[in-house]
Design an enzyme around this catalytic site. Structure first.
Site, short mmCIF file in Angstrom:
data_model
loop_
_atom_site.label_atom_id
_atom_site.label_comp_id
_atom_site.label_asym_id
_atom_site.label_seq_id
_atom_site.Cartn_x
_atom_site.Cartn_y
_atom_site.Cartn_z
N GLU A 68 0.83 -1.22 0.00
CA GLU A 68 0.00 0.00 0.00
C GLU A 68 0.86 1.26 0.00
O GLU A 68 0.53 2.24 -0.66
CB GLU A 68 -0.95 0.01 1.20
CG GLU A 68 -2.12 -0.96 1.06
CD GLU A 68 -3.03 -0.63 -0.13
OE1 GLU A 68 -3.08 0.55 -0.55
OE2 GLU A 68 -3.68 -1.55 -0.65
N TYR A 151 -6.52 6.94 3.84
CA TYR A 151 -6.73 5.90 2.83
C TYR A 151 -5.96 4.63 3.19
O TYR A 151 -6.49 3.52 3.18
CB TYR A 151 -6.30 6.39 1.43
CG TYR A 151 -6.24 5.21 0.49
CD1 TYR A 151 -7.41 4.71 -0.08
CD2 TYR A 151 -5.04 4.54 0.24
CE1 TYR A 151 -7.39 3.57 -0.88
CE2 TYR A 151 -5.01 3.42 -0.56
CZ TYR A 151 -6.18 2.94 -1.12
OH TYR A 151 -6.16 1.81 -1.89
N ASP A 169 -9.79 4.45 -3.37
CA ASP A 169 -8.68 4.85 -4.26
C ASP A 169 -9.26 5.37 -5.58
O ASP A 169 -10.49 5.51 -5.73
CB ASP A 169 -7.71 3.68 -4.48
CG ASP A 169 -8.32 2.58 -5.37
OD1 ASP A 169 -9.54 2.62 -5.62
OD2 ASP A 169 -7.57 1.70 -5.81
#
Ligand code: SF4
Length: 388
Positions: A68, A151, A169
């Site tokens: 990520e 996020y 996203d």
């Protein structure tokens, strides 16, 4: 169910030509059915990604976190080799925490956004020191770790720990904007998209659902030509029904980014055939990376920056500086950069002075792989004539 409710819930598969042809505009989709359709599609069509564990296998939180962080602002294709190299060299968060920052920055070279690498190293240290080497499971605690924003916290919580949340996203943003036909331009629409997206997260398989929507956006609900006839939620999709899918999400026009200019200094010790590299300050662009000495990067026009007098005024040492023909160009997020390279052989005095702040590196052993992309471009620019 009265006729009004019936109309709102009737999901009519439009038997019309073209992938985003208009039809009946539906109200909010039935979330349970939508979730079931998306997950059933994912079970068949999920992308195979190196950090993904399929078919009920437990994901490794370290791998999810690493991927990520690497995927921020970077494509899956670019991340793949870096992810594999990092896992090979540092297979656990403890191993990464014990690595030197310079080694981590060197392994990150070429991936860009180097503050990510510094925060990655810092975060590994905090996870080991404060969490016993185990990643926390909730967004609330994850978000307190270095380099983890809203996020990424949601992505790790959902994908690694199956917490009920939905990281939004760019792919999910597009799917949701179309699903609900959100016509507010981005970035203003982000909040509205998030409000619509979050309740979609199911109680079970939240991680799979998030990854399913990401895959849907990457392979079916693609930017210009959505493949609606292959989409599991085509009957729920308001943009498909209205016929405006291809134009969503609307993006506010981009403002032109400025150009800055500067000088890079190819400083040689001709006795040892070595080149002067410096380590950049820890904060700011290319922070902590190995690089050639450079001037300030200035927005003034080229006839003020690309001059011998400006080059001499900013040079790392006194020497007979000679301009190398051509230009090295690179684009950062917020500006374009144009560099002219000046080359000189440093005097013994200058070599001693620079030894305090630089690394003299043999030209035939230049650590090109550990240089950021901009500096690799400078090396390539100098390559036709070797050491020049
Ligand atoms: Fe088409 Fe995307 Fe809507 Fe699916 S979600 S029907 S691909 S616009």
């Amino acid at each position: 169910m009265d006729s009004h409710q019936l109309n709102l819930r009737t999901n009519v598969r439009r038997d019309v030509p073209g992938d985003s042809a208009p039809g009946i505009v539906c109200d909010d989709p039935d979330r349970e059915k939508l979730t079931a359709r998306v997950l059933a599609w994912y079970d068949v069509h999920a992308r195979r990604l190196p950090w993904r564990r399929m078919a009920g296998a437990r994901p490794n939180p370290y791998s999810i976190w690493l991927s990520e962080i690497m995927l921020q602002q970077t494509t899956v294709a670019t991340v793949g080799p870096y992810y594999a190299a990092f896992l090979d060299r540092w297979p656990t968060v403890t191993a990464l925490a014990e690595a030197s920052l310079n080694d981590v920055l060197g392994a990150w070279a070429g991936l860009g956004y180097y503050s990510r690498a510094r925060n990655l190293h810092k975060c590994a240290g905090v996870v080991v020191a404060e969490h016993g080497g185990r990643f926390p499971e909730t967004e609330e605690v994850l978000i307190k770790l270095p380099g983890i924003g809203p996020y990424t916290a949601a992505a790790i919580a959902a994908i690694a720990f199956d917490r009920r949340t939905l990281p939004v996203d760019g792919n999910i943003e597009r799917v949701v904007a179309r699903l609900f036909s959100i016509e507010t331009p981005l970035p203003q629409a982000k909040k509205e998209i998030a409000v619509r997206a979050r309740p979609l997260a199911p109680k079970a398989r939240a991680g799979d659902f998030a990854q399913a929507l990401m895959d849907l956006g990457a392979s079916v609900c693609v930017p210009r030509t959505p493949k609606c006839s292959h989409c599991p939620v085509t009957d729920d999709c308001m943009a498909r029904a209205k016929g405006n899918a291809a134009s969503l999400p609307i993006r506010a026009p981009k403002t032109a980014i400025p150009t800055r200019r500067g000088i890079a200094y190819w400083t040689l010790d001709s006795a040892t055939h070595s080149l002067c590299l410096v380590r950049r300050p820890p904060k700011g662009l290319l922070g902590g990376m190995l690089a050639l000495p450079v001037s300030d990067w200035d927005a003034r026009p080229e006839d003020e920056i690309f001059t011998d007098s400006y080059a001499r005024s900013q040079a790392p040492c006194r020497a007979r500086w000679r301009r190398i023909p051509g230009l090295v160009q690179h684009t950062f997020t917020h500006f374009h950069l144009e560099l002219v390279v000046y080359r000189a052989e440093a005097s013994p005095t200058a070599i001693r002075k620079l030894a305090g702040e630089g690394n003299w590196t043999a030209l035939d052993e230049l650590p090109v792989g550990a240089l950021p992309t901009l500096m690799r471009k400078v090396v390539a620019h100098m390559a036709p004539d070797g050491v020049r």
